[in-house]
Design a protein around this motif. Structure first.
Motif, PDB file in Angstrom:
ATOM      1  N   GLU A   1       0.860  -1.180   0.000  1.00 41.95           N
ATOM      2  CA  GLU A   1       0.000   0.000   0.000  1.00 41.95           C
ATOM      3  C   GLU A   1       0.902   1.238   0.000  1.00 41.95           C
ATOM      4  O   GLU A   1       2.068   1.164   0.407  1.00 41.95           O
ATOM      5  CB  GLU A   1      -0.834   0.065   1.276  1.00 41.95           C
ATOM      6  N   MET A   2       0.357   2.374  -0.419  1.00 43.39           N
ATOM      7  CA  MET A   2       1.151   3.591  -0.335  1.00 43.39           C
ATOM      8  C   MET A   2       1.452   3.931   1.126  1.00 43.39           C
ATOM      9  O   MET A   2       0.559   3.938   1.973  1.00 43.39           O
ATOM     10  CB  MET A   2       0.427   4.774  -0.973  1.00 43.39           C
ATOM     11  N   VAL A   3       2.717   4.190   1.400  1.00 43.91           N
ATOM     12  CA  VAL A   3       3.162   4.642   2.716  1.00 43.91           C
ATOM     13  C   VAL A   3       3.663   6.068   2.546  1.00 43.91           C
ATOM     14  O   VAL A   3       4.458   6.343   1.635  1.00 43.91           O
ATOM     15  CB  VAL A   3       4.307   3.743   3.247  1.00 43.91           C
TER      16      VAL A   3
ATOM     17  N   ALA B   1       5.021   9.904   7.345  1.00 46.72           N
ATOM     18  CA  ALA B   1       4.729   8.909   8.386  1.00 46.72           C
ATOM     19  C   ALA B   1       5.998   8.185   8.819  1.00 46.72           C
ATOM     20  O   ALA B   1       6.185   7.880  10.000  1.00 46.72           O
ATOM     21  CB  ALA B   1       3.696   7.898   7.879  1.00 46.72           C
ATOM     22  N   LEU B   2       6.891   7.925   7.860  1.00 43.91           N
ATOM     23  CA  LEU B   2       8.129   7.226   8.186  1.00 43.91           C
ATOM     24  C   LEU B   2       9.156   8.158   8.812  1.00 43.91           C
ATOM     25  O   LEU B   2       9.775   7.830   9.824  1.00 43.91           O
ATOM     26  CB  LEU B   2       8.728   6.606   6.914  1.00 43.91           C
ATOM     27  N   VAL B   3       9.335   9.325   8.193  1.00 42.03           N
ATOM     28  CA  VAL B   3      10.439  10.209   8.584  1.00 42.03           C
ATOM     29  C   VAL B   3      10.097  11.036   9.809  1.00 42.03           C
ATOM     30  O   VAL B   3      10.888  11.153  10.750  1.00 42.03           O
ATOM     31  CB  VAL B   3      10.835  11.119   7.395  1.00 42.03           C
TER      32      VAL B   3
ATOM     33  N   HIS C   1       6.882   0.417  11.553  1.00 38.17           N
ATOM     34  CA  HIS C   1       6.126  -0.836  11.450  1.00 38.17           C
ATOM     35  C   HIS C   1       5.426  -0.950  10.097  1.00 38.17           C
ATOM     36  O   HIS C   1       5.089  -2.056   9.658  1.00 38.17           O
ATOM     37  CB  HIS C   1       5.084  -0.930  12.584  1.00 38.17           C
ATOM     38  N   LEU C   2       5.219   0.192   9.428  1.00 40.03           N
ATOM     39  CA  LEU C   2       4.582   0.173   8.105  1.00 40.03           C
ATOM     40  C   LEU C   2       5.467  -0.514   7.064  1.00 40.03           C
ATOM     41  O   LEU C   2       5.005  -0.830   5.966  1.00 40.03           O
ATOM     42  CB  LEU C   2       4.260   1.605   7.647  1.00 40.03           C
TER      43      LEU C   2
END
Length: 337
Positions: A42-44, A48-50, A56-57
């Motif tokens: 899925e698009m991440v 959200a990551l940085v 966990h994604l």
């Protein structure tokens, strides 16, 4: 770092990134049906990551390879950092979303709205390329809103190719950012395969996969025969995964034997056990398995048993086995006994 040198070959057939659908459980299931097709997350979103630290994604099972991470974002530095995180997590490819038309995506200035900013996309691609050793690819539309795809698409492709993108997936529809819902954007704007095919003539060294409206493996073969380098299948691969993927290794990749839905179910049972032991719930996996027997006698009983039972406390592999009996009891070999 996991680098798959044969990822270009895997891209002959890929399963599209689909929000709320192609999570790690879905991808593990699809891998039981095809050992060769390229799978997408899925698009991440890069923020959200940085910024959010939601690493966990990026969780995935080693069996999912060859597997690509799709990122959403429009800030070159942030996307480069997110790409690094994805590569470190072991993904074989990092893909930039320039095709999703949802309101949520527009508000973050990423997705299809980026078709209006090819210069910014080129900066993002270049930054991501500099940050990782795995391929950086783009998924886009042929244009948005009132843009003329005949003008916009060649310009867009030339900019990303100059930035180092060697592989692109083109959803052969416009996205209407105003006036159509995301669901309508998947169906209402007309498909223009011919335009995308002309791009192959203009950019002969660019690996182009076509996406949009592909529902069967016969269509995949026809599009590959017509000159496309790859075909990406979306909803059909989710709702009828066996129809799209079970014969793919033999027909599209010329390797291996056909798989079966029954074998896929058997392979999922140990995976389900491990998920439940880790505190997961059955329906998190079985919701992706409802279409395995689409079109076959007993499919309705299979779906109903899983839909009604998988959310209950304590539901486990025995429910899946009970659901499977709806299908196997009606199989031709069972009747002959």
């Amino acid at each position: 770092m996991h680098i798959n040198a044969d990822i270009t070959r895997a891209a002959r057939l890929s399963v599209a990134p689909m929000m709320d659908w192609t999570d790690r459980h879905c991808r593990y299931l699809h891998r039981q049906l095809s050992g060769q097709a390229l799978l997408y997350t899925e698009m991440v979103t890069a923020p959200a990551l940085v910024r959010g630290g939601a690493l966990h994604l990026l969780d995935h099972h080693p069996a999912e390879h060859t597997v690509a991470l799709q990122l959403g974002g429009s800030d070159a530095r942030e996307l480069a950092q997110a790409a690094q995180l994805g590569a470190q997590a072991g993904y074989d490819e990092i893909n930039l979303n320039c095709g999703c038309p949802s309101d949520r995506v527009q508000s973050g200035t990423f997705g299809a709205v980026l078709m209006q900013e090819p210069g910014r996309v080129a900066e993002c691609v270049a930054a991501m390329r500099d940050a990782v050793d795995v391929p950086v690819t783009v998924k886009c539309r042929i244009g948005v809103d009132e843009q003329d795809p005949e003008e916009v698409l060649p310009e867009f492709l030339s900019r990303i190719v100059a930035a180092g993108c060697e592989r692109v997936t083109i959803h052969a529809r416009k996205a209407w950012l105003q006036g159509l819902s995301p669901k309508e954007n998947r169906d209402i704007p007309p498909l223009d395969y011919d335009l995308v095919q002309r791009m192959k003539g203009m950019f002969p060294n660019l690996h182009i996969s076509i996406n949009g409206g592909v529902a069967t493996l016969d269509q995949v073969e026809m599009l590959l025969d017509s000159g496309f380098d790859g075909v990406m299948v979306g909803r059909a691969a989710y709702h009828q995964p066996t129809d799209v993927l079970a014969q793919a290794d033999r027909r599209i990749f010329g390797t291996g034997r056909d798989s079966t839905a029954e074998q896929a179910v058997a392979n999922m049972l140990p995976y389900i056990d491990a998920h439940l032991l880790a505190g997961g719930r059955l329906h998190q996996i079985t919701r992706h398995m409802l279409g395995l027997f689409a079109g076959r006698p007993g499919a309705r009983g299979w779906r109903r048993t899983l839909s009604e039972g998988a959310t209950r406390d304590g539901a486990g592999p025995e429910l899946v086995e009970a659901a499977l009996r709806h299908v196997t009891a009606l199989a031709p070999e069972a009747k002959a006994v």
